[in-house]
Design an enzyme around this catalytic site. Structure first.
Site, PDB file in Angstrom:
ATOM      1  N   GLU A   7       0.829  -1.212   0.000  1.00 45.60           N
ATOM      2  CA  GLU A   7       0.000   0.000   0.000  1.00 45.60           C
ATOM      3  C   GLU A   7       0.862   1.259   0.000  1.00 45.60           C
ATOM      4  O   GLU A   7       0.514   2.243  -0.622  1.00 45.60           O
ATOM      5  CB  GLU A   7      -0.973   0.006   1.184  1.00 45.60           C
ATOM      6  CG  GLU A   7      -2.163  -0.930   0.999  1.00 45.60           C
ATOM      7  CD  GLU A   7      -2.978  -0.658  -0.267  1.00 45.60           C
ATOM      8  OE1 GLU A   7      -2.989   0.486  -0.751  1.00 45.60           O
ATOM      9  OE2 GLU A   7      -3.572  -1.603  -0.802  1.00 45.60           O
ATOM     10  N   CYS A  28     -26.632  -0.691 -12.978  1.00 52.92           N
ATOM     11  CA  CYS A  28     -25.752   0.459 -13.158  1.00 52.92           C
ATOM     12  C   CYS A  28     -26.528   1.646 -13.724  1.00 52.92           C
ATOM     13  O   CYS A  28     -26.987   1.622 -14.877  1.00 52.92           O
ATOM     14  CB  CYS A  28     -24.598   0.090 -14.087  1.00 52.92           C
ATOM     15  SG  CYS A  28     -23.501   1.471 -14.392  1.00 52.92           S
ATOM     16  N   CYS A  62     -20.416  -6.509 -18.806  1.00 48.99           N
ATOM     17  CA  CYS A  62     -20.486  -6.233 -17.369  1.00 48.99           C
ATOM     18  C   CYS A  62     -21.590  -7.057 -16.692  1.00 48.99           C
ATOM     19  O   CYS A  62     -22.733  -7.063 -17.136  1.00 48.99           O
ATOM     20  CB  CYS A  62     -20.724  -4.743 -17.141  1.00 48.99           C
ATOM     21  SG  CYS A  62     -20.856  -4.336 -15.411  1.00 48.99           S
ATOM     22  N   CYS A  86     -19.104  -2.307 -20.967  1.00 48.70           N
ATOM     23  CA  CYS A  86     -20.433  -2.502 -20.386  1.00 48.70           C
ATOM     24  C   CYS A  86     -21.145  -3.728 -20.951  1.00 48.70           C
ATOM     25  O   CYS A  86     -21.905  -4.391 -20.246  1.00 48.70           O
ATOM     26  CB  CYS A  86     -21.292  -1.267 -20.590  1.00 48.70           C
ATOM     27  SG  CYS A  86     -20.568   0.192 -19.843  1.00 48.70           S
ATOM     28  N   CYS A 133     -14.704  -2.124 -15.764  1.00 45.52           N
ATOM     29  CA  CYS A 133     -15.263  -0.773 -15.647  1.00 45.52           C
ATOM     30  C   CYS A 133     -14.128   0.239 -15.830  1.00 45.52           C
ATOM     31  O   CYS A 133     -13.731   0.958 -14.928  1.00 45.52           O
ATOM     32  CB  CYS A 133     -15.940  -0.600 -14.282  1.00 45.52           C
ATOM     33  SG  CYS A 133     -16.979   0.870 -14.228  1.00 45.52           S
TER      34      CYS A 133
HETATM   35 FE1  SF4 Z   1     -19.019   0.006 -15.280  1.00 50.26          FE
HETATM   36 FE2  SF4 Z   1     -21.654   0.284 -15.266  1.00 50.26          FE
HETATM   37 FE3  SF4 Z   1     -20.407  -0.276 -17.530  1.00 50.26          FE
HETATM   38 FE4  SF4 Z   1     -20.586  -2.081 -15.616  1.00 50.26          FE
HETATM   39  S1  SF4 Z   1     -22.263  -1.216 -16.784  1.00 50.26           S
HETATM   40  S2  SF4 Z   1     -18.759  -1.583 -16.818  1.00 50.26           S
HETATM   41  S3  SF4 Z   1     -20.425  -0.834 -13.781  1.00 50.26           S
HETATM   42  S4  SF4 Z   1     -20.203   1.575 -16.341  1.00 50.26           S
END
Ligand code: SF4
Length: 357
Positions: free
Chosen positions: A47, A216, A210, A207, A200
């Site tokens: 860290e 989202c 995702c 997306c 993301c």
């Molecule tokens: Fe990121 Fe939302 Fe796209 Fe998923 S849907 S990658 S959380 S912006």
């Protein structure tokens, strides 16, 4: 503070943890002890290194560090100059100083064990809110959520936070509390960090792949390019100027000295250079040049070194003298500059000279 989850957060946590099982980055500081949690000392060191430095740049340096100082006991025995020498190339040397100060306090007050309480960590030099939470969350599985850039991006997008600056921070903190995993915090924190760096993404999030797309807000409202809202750019970076001097002897050694214990590049070694000023006309020749009345040759190549808050414009000069002893200075072989502890900016200046000879 109620940490009870509603369906949305429970779903996101479960999905991202599942994704993490198959996609976790293999980072050396994450290696688990007895298959449970990572070594708190490793998390502590990583860290500190990761503050202002990328994961890829940290990996080899972390391995090197742990090889040399595998335990708090060993690290607590060294002098500050030794860790500063090691830190060369990582930049932001105050981190190295604070790391050693913190380790010494841990050795004394916590019997060589990294504390597992936020209140014990936050008072250590160089440990802020993020680092304290990262340590108790990742190394001790405490239910917290440290907000790094990746996690901030995911939280702002999932909850559709379009506020600016201070208000944005308050909202992020409010929503981040909802996204805390009560039982699997260590894995979930690391999972979010990895998700932010793999799916993301800052500019173009993936997306369509995702797994939390349904929840989202940024995705649903087609705002992924606008969230997170960018900081308003302040004025152009400040410029500072200096002249650096490569004073070389007949053994191909250059004259170096130690910088003051306070200010930029604290206690690091440097080649003589003028006090850094904002107005080029106010540059004053360094005392070593004045006192020896040295005849200087200018190196044509100029260098601009970028620090966080300003750019340093450097002109370099060289001269040759016979090897003599000079109080508070030492001679450093040009063959040794890569592992001499010279900070990056100074190494670059020396390399400008080496190209000439
Ligand atoms: Fe990121 Fe939302 Fe796209 Fe998923 S849907 S990658 S959380 S912006």
């Amino acid at each position: 503070m109620s940490l009870k989850k509603n369906t949305k957060e429970t779903y996101i946590i479960r999905k991202i943890l599942k994704w993490y099982k198959h996609n976790a980055r293999n980072l050396p500081w994450r290696k688990k002890i007895d298959q449970k949690l990572p070594n708190p000392y490793h998390i502590f060191i990583s860290e500190f290194m990761l503050q202002q430095t990328t994961v890829n740049a940290v990996i080899p340096r972390f391995n090197e560090f742990i090889n040399i100082w595998p335990t708090i006991e060993k690290l607590s025995k060294i002098k500050e100059s030794r860790i500063l020498r090691f830190w060369s190339g990582l930049g932001y040397y105050a981190r190295a100083k604070n790391l050693l100060k913190s380790i010494n306090l841990i050795a004394k007050k916590h019997n060589y064990i990294i504390p597992n309480e936020y209140s014990d960590l936050i008072i250590l030099p160089g440990v802020g809110d993020y680092t304290a939470k990262a340590i108790i969350g990742i190394a001790y599985n405490k239910p917290v959520l440290p907000i790094d850039a990746n996690i901030e991006r995911i939280v702002t997008r999932i909850y559709g936070i379009i506020k600016l600056e201070k208000e944005k921070k308050t909202q992020i903190n409010k929503f981040a509390k909802k996204l805390i995993s009560l039982n699997n915090s260590s894995n979930f924190i690391q999972a979010l960090m990895d998700y932010g760096s793999a799916v993301c993404l800052p500019k173009v999030p993936i997306c369509n792949k995702c797994i939390v797309q349904n929840y989202c807000v940024a995705f649903k409202k087609n705002l992924t390019k606008k969230i997170p809202v960018k900081k308003i750019k302040k004025n152009l970076k400040l410029k500072k100027y200096t002249r650096a001097y490569l004073i070389v002897n007949e053994f191909n050694e250059i004259l170096v000295r130690r910088r003051p214990a306070k200010g930029m590049l604290q206690s690091m070694i440097e080649v003589p250079n003028d006090l850094w000023v904002e107005n080029k006309k106010k540059l004053i020749r360094d005392n070593i040049i004045k006192s020896f009345s040295l005849k200087l040759s200018k190196i044509k190549e100029k260098h601009i070194y970028s620090f966080t808050h300003f750019d340093l414009y450097i002109e370099a000069y060289f001269t040759k003298i016979k090897k003599i002893k000079i109080k508070n200075y030492k001679w450093l072989s040009l063959n040794r500059i890569n592992n001499s502890g010279l900070p990056t900016v100074m190494r670059k200046i020396v390399k400008m000279f080496i190209k000439l000879v």
